[in-house]
Design an enzyme around this catalytic site. Structure first.
Site, mmCIF file in Angstrom:
data_model
loop_
_atom_site.group_PDB
_atom_site.id
_atom_site.type_symbol
_atom_site.label_atom_id
_atom_site.label_comp_id
_atom_site.label_asym_id
_atom_site.label_seq_id
_atom_site.Cartn_x
_atom_site.Cartn_y
_atom_site.Cartn_z
ATOM 1 N N LYS A 81 0.859 -1.196 0.000
ATOM 2 C CA LYS A 81 0.000 0.000 0.000
ATOM 3 C C LYS A 81 0.888 1.236 0.000
ATOM 4 O O LYS A 81 1.954 1.256 0.631
ATOM 5 C CB LYS A 81 -0.868 -0.028 1.249
ATOM 6 C CG LYS A 81 -1.907 1.082 1.347
ATOM 7 C CD LYS A 81 -2.754 0.869 2.603
ATOM 8 C CE LYS A 81 -3.891 1.883 2.667
ATOM 9 N NZ LYS A 81 -4.676 1.725 3.885
ATOM 10 N N SER B 120 -9.467 1.753 2.865
ATOM 11 C CA SER B 120 -8.577 2.509 2.033
ATOM 12 C C SER B 120 -7.553 1.641 1.290
ATOM 13 O O SER B 120 -6.922 2.135 0.354
ATOM 14 C CB SER B 120 -7.834 3.570 2.845
ATOM 15 O OG SER B 120 -7.167 2.978 3.912
ATOM 16 N N SER C 189 -10.023 -0.831 7.012
ATOM 17 C CA SER C 189 -9.398 -0.589 5.705
ATOM 18 C C SER C 189 -8.640 -1.719 5.047
ATOM 19 O O SER C 189 -8.251 -1.584 3.897
ATOM 20 C CB SER C 189 -8.468 0.627 5.796
ATOM 21 O OG SER C 189 -9.238 1.793 5.998
#
Lengths: 91, 473, 470
Positions: free
Chosen positions: B75, B150, B174
């Site tokens: 990420k 996210s 997330s």
């Protein structure tokens, strides 16, 4: 919520808003405050949620290690001069 | 291509395929498939291939780890010197990392190969992955739908098989929600199990870095590599080894029935049936705080967000305004206001609102006391009855991109099952378990007591065997 | 004027001289090229977390114990938020709710206790240099460790203010946690001043921040006292507002800094990157055991030895000096050693820096031995004073400069005899002296000095001669 409060908050938040944006954000904050306000009517205990405990021996020893080079420190700054990060007071 | 780390590792070690070959294949795949989902926001072939080469050398010498030579994604909020780390933000778009996150260092020490950084909501603020500075991500199963967020890009990259596994971050669902939306496994460890050093902070006392992969077995392997005490994160510690024979599964039926949609309920029924197939006893549980999780999250997490976001001023690093300004304060306000999206600004403002003047006592400290009450409630009323909680990961499958949540209440529902784990620091994993009536993946969530990560993963692995879901390849 | 009480409290920031910074392993060093002692942590780069320095905790507890503080069982860290170019994270990690030391006191010579409300640890800000157009940021100082020592408003005079600060410096230097050099910035004081009439509630206080000179502090306090009193007496009491003021040394006055009080909501809340720290009682006990003798105790000892207060204060000002003295006095005479140290040796060590280091070539044994010779009248003070500079310069022991005769010395009966001889040998000088020519006495003294090859004590000789003449 008063707009005065929003302006104060924007100072604390390091943000600025146009007149329209100010109205919009004020409304949003109001809605969110209303949403969370339920908790004010719920009885709670007296202890706050606390972080775990650490012992002294888990702390860092006082031993010098390498720092970043001056170049590395400055490479993300917009401007630098003679090793200092340079920042114009006004433009 | 084999569908799990062990088989892949075996192939590599047997020299049936080299890491360079494997990596090259994946890079090709990314070139071909990434435009569909925008899962990756940064790649660097040179870096990936040089890492693959190194991995091949380690394999040749013998004694590689299971992860050696295997390509993964990270990420974009996880710090890597080798590739940009921007948290998909305009503020950090040109930021040059000066150090590696602990998890990346650990993966590199195990010979992992970084394929690229994945898409996310800007600064991890969002549950859709529509809010990133480098464009929206799309769900690989239906590009009109969100990946979730996210860690949406990470989830999509695994679902498309443009990487073998990824690391995401989870402060309020997330990792798990996008995992559910994209039909993959996503695990949020016990708070403190994995070092946060190098994680661009959102809400410090809520978040953890965690593995995302195609199956629980892989997730376990990755977790064991990235977990552990770290001198650079004094809140991280060693998780003890845990197992649980004959676990009791707690189910809050009323809460689930009230919240989940029809399709999700159908999959949930299957998950409950799996309990009996596994011989796991189920019990009814209830928490009186079900309506409160999101409220506490908004107050406490957003306060931490406001605090953590203060460092982005454009002075020492980050985006700086080109407009005229009259003094330092003006510069800071202009830089931040020009760089941050509305979502980011709103959260910062609300967070500070909860900390200002009378609100500190009225909201922040009140919420902090209730967070403590919540912990007590779970241990007294929930974990006294069961070992693990089973629920859907989210109330619905992935929503459409153009869907506008009608109210705060509604958007808060997205992560209602996931939030307790963040508020209390519990380990929690989403396993794909079925599909909706329009074939979108639906995940089920297992949550355990703090420190029972290993036990949870074992139980999850057993559940997975009864899952009605096949990961798309 | 004296119908108004002066009420002063201090918040003193002290830079700890640990090897590394408070939250990272960068060197905690003064000077050096800008931005060369920085790392992602102290720069506040994204994703970084603090690593609390164990030695900072130890130093702070040491400071607290030496100021009679209570050490609590746990401590925690808080964030204080504001935007400024010297604060990379836009919050300072400090302590608000659960500081490391509570409730102590510092005792003045009068016996009055200045109460310490608490001591907390925190990080320092970076250094800024201003010119007309720009601000230049040097992050070397950023995140260096500080303790802040907060008193109750117990100080009631300018003299007490000076005494408090000087004693605080001496204590902290003695325990070795800081060099407390105000001019260099390793110790800074925020001064809170208010006035009130006896029996009435405390007046509105004003604050003067970042003062780095005791004399300026004295002046600022005086100025503020007068300003407050003037305003009250002229019926403008409400003009005294709670504000931060700046002391201007050129005009010897203070001026308002016109801070926007409104906008300064620091939003203190618990820093989630720190666990709560257990201040283990064994750890605290061990620190207590390592505490050296503190200045007050050494000073009493000195006074018992017959040393006067002023001299005693000078001897306890720096630990190296008092350590040396205490060591030397086990071999020698206290009073004489004091005069050697404060006289010839301090004259030799020209700067405060050198006095503080007290790095001299004379060993404590040796100086002690010399003082004994003087005590036993083997040599005169005059001789001692003349060889000490040589010993300091060349590093030779005292025996290198004294002959067998010196060491054997002259006792008083021999001097007396020589005085009588001198008087007998110079009758004209005696007459000249008696008729008012004071200088003539010197001639007779000279006779004795020559006879003893300069070894006689001139003062004693002169007095003896006078006595005999009369």
């Amino acid at each position: 919520m008063k707009k005065h409060t929003t302006i104060l908050l924007s100072e604390l938040s390091g943000l600025e808003f146009s007149k329209d944006e100010l109205d919009e954000i004020t409304k949003k904050l109001e809605d969110m405050e209303t949403y969370v306000s339920d908790i004010c009517n719920i009885k709670s205990g007296n202890e706050i949620y606390d972080f775990d405990m650490a012992n002294i021996d888990e702390l860092r020893e006082d031993i010098v290690k390498d720092s970043l080079s001056q170049e590395d420190v400055l490479k993300n700054a917009a401007k630098s001069k003679n090793g200092y990060i340079q920042f114009a007071r006004r433009k | 291509m084999p569908n799990n780390l062990i088989s892949l590792a075996t192939q590599l070690q047997r020299k049936e395929i080299s890491s360079v070959e494997l990596t090259t294949e994946y890079l090709k795949k990314i070139k071909k498939l990434n435009k569909k989902t925008n899962a990756y926001v940064f790649t660097n072939e040179e870096v990936s291939l040089s890492q693959a080469k190194k991995a091949d050398q380690i394999i040749a010498k013998g004694a590689p780890s299971v992860l050696t030579g295997i390509p993964m994604s990270l990420k974009d909020s996880i710090m890597t010197i080798d590739m940009p780390t921007t948290a998909c933000s305009k503020m950090l778009a040109k930021y040059i990392p000066t150090y590696n996150s602990t998890v990346y260092t650990k993966l590199l020490n195990n010979g992992a190969v970084l394929l690229g950084k994945t898409n996310m909501d800007e600064f991890s603020m969002g549950s859709s992955c529509l809010n990133g500075f480098f464009g929206e991500a799309s769900n690989p199963y239906d590009t009109n739908r969100v990946t979730g967020g996210s860690s949406g890009g990470s989830a999509a990259s695994i679902a498309q098989d443009t990487c073998v596994y990824s690391l995401g971050t989870d402060a309020g669902g997330s990792i798990r929600q996008p995992a559910s939306y994209c039909g993959i496994v996503g695990f949020k460890p016990t708070y403190g199990a994995v070092s946060r050093n190098g994680l661009i902070a959102l809400a410090s006392s809520f978040e953890q870095i965690g593995p995302m992969a195609k199956n629980v077995g892989d997730t376990k392997i990755i977790f064991n590599v990235i977990k552990g005490k770290d001198e650079f994160d004094q809140t991280a510690f060693e998780i003890p080894r845990t197992t649980r024979q004959n676990p009791i599964i707690g189910i809050d039926e009323d809460h689930v029935e009230k919240t989940a949609d029809k399709d999700t309920l159908a999959v949930f029924e299957k998950a409950i049936k799996a309990c009996s197939k596994l011989g796991y006893k189920t019990v009814k549980i209830k928490s009186k705080y079900n309506d409160i999780y999101a409220k506490l999250y908004y107050i406490l997490a957003y306060a931490e967000i406001a605090s953590n976001m203060g460092r982005y001023t454009g002075i020492d690093f980050g985006y700086s305004t080109k407009s005229k300004y009259i003094d330092t304060n003006d510069f800071i306000k202009k830089s931040r206001s020009e760089a941050f999206s509305n979502e980011v600004k709103t959260r910062i403002m609300f967070g500070n609102h909860m900390l200002t003047g009378e609100n500190m006592e009225k909201f922040y400290y009140k919420a902090l006391k209730m967070r403590n009450d919540l912990v007590e409630d779970y241990y007294l009323n929930v974990f006294s009855k069961c070992d693990f909680i089973l629920s859907p990961t989210t109330p619905t499958a992935a929503f459409r991109k153009d869907y506008k949540h009608e109210s705060i209440q509604e958007s808060a529902l997205t992560n209602i099952f996931a939030l307790p784990a963040n508020l209390i620091g519990l380990p929690s994993i989403s396993i794909p378990f079925g599909v909706s009536s329009d074939n979108m993946p639906i995940g089920m969530l297992l949550t355990g007591k703090r420190n029972f990560d290993n036990a949870l993963l074992s139980v999850a692995e057993n559940f997975e065997k009864h899952s009605g879901y096949k990961v798309l390849n | 004027m004296s119908k108004y009480n002066l009420v002063v409290g201090f918040e003193t920031h002290v830079e700890l001289n640990t090897k590394t910074k408070i939250f990272c392993s960068c060197a905690n060093e003064f000077g050096g090229e800008p931005n060369t002692h920085c790392c992602p942590i102290c720069l506040g780069e994204p994703g970084t977390l603090p690593q609390l320095n164990k030695e900072v905790v130890r130093y702070a507890i040491k400071a607290g114990l030496s100021l009679n503080c209570k050490i609590p069982q746990i401590m925690s860290m808080d964030r204080k938020h504001y935007f400024y170019p010297d604060l990379g994270k836009s919050y300072q990690t400090t302590q608000s709710a659960r500081p490391i030391c509570l409730e102590g006191f510092l005792t003045l010579d009068s016996g009055k206790k200045i109460r310490i409300n608490h001591i907390h640890i925190e990080e320092d800000a970076s250094k800024l240099i201003h010119d007309a157009q720009n601000i230049y940021i040097d992050n070397n100082r950023g995140s260096t460790p500080l303790i802040e020592i907060v008193t109750e408003p117990d100080i009631a005079s300018v003299e007490e203010a000076r005494e408090y600060i000087e004693k605080l410096q001496a204590i902290l230097r003695h325990i070795g946690v800081s060099d407390c050099k105000m001019q260099e910035g390793s110790m800074r004081c925020d001064v809170n001043i208010s006035v009130n009439k006896e029996g009435e509630p405390l007046g509105t206080r004003t604050e003067i921040k970042n003062m780095n000179s005791i004399s300026f502090i004295e002046k600022a306090i005086s100025y503020e006292y007068d300003r407050h009193v003037d305003l009250i007496e002229s019926g403008q009491k409400n003009q005294i507002i709670q504000e931060t003021r700046r002391y201007d040394e050129k005009t010897d006055s203070t001026e308002s800094m016109r801070e926007k009080e409104d906008a300064q909501d620091y939003r203190y809340f618990p820093d989630p990157d720190f666990l709560v720290l257990r201040l283990d009682s064994k750890f605290v006990e061990n620190i207590k055991k390592t505490l050296p003798k503190l200045p007050a105790e050494i000073k009493s000892e000195l006074i018992q030895d017959g040393i006067d207060e002023k001299a005693a204060d000078l001897l306890v000002k720096y630990k190296n000096v008092s350590d040396y003295y205490l060591s030397a006095k086990t071999f020698g005479d206290s009073k004489i050693l004091a005069t050697y140290i404060l006289g010839e040796i301090f004259r030799f060590l020209e700067t405060e820096e050198e006095k503080e280091q007290f790095n001299i070539k004379i060993s404590a044994n040796d100086l002690g031995a010399l003082s004994l010779l003087q005590k036993n009248n083997k040599i005169t003070a005059h001789i001692a004073y003349s060889i000490i500079p040589k010993m300091l310069k060349d590093g030779n022991p005292h025996t290198a400069y004294l002959t067998k005769e010196d060491l054997e010395g002259f006792d008083n009966t021999e001097i007396d005899k020589l005085c009588q001889e001198g008087i007998a040998a110079m009758p004209k000088a005696v007459e000249d002296y008696k008729s008012g020519k004071e200088k003539a006495l010197k001639a007779i003294v000279g006779y004795v000095m020559r006879a003893t090859k300069g070894k006689a004590d001139p003062v004693y000789t002169e007095n003896k001669i006078l006595e005999l003449i009369r």
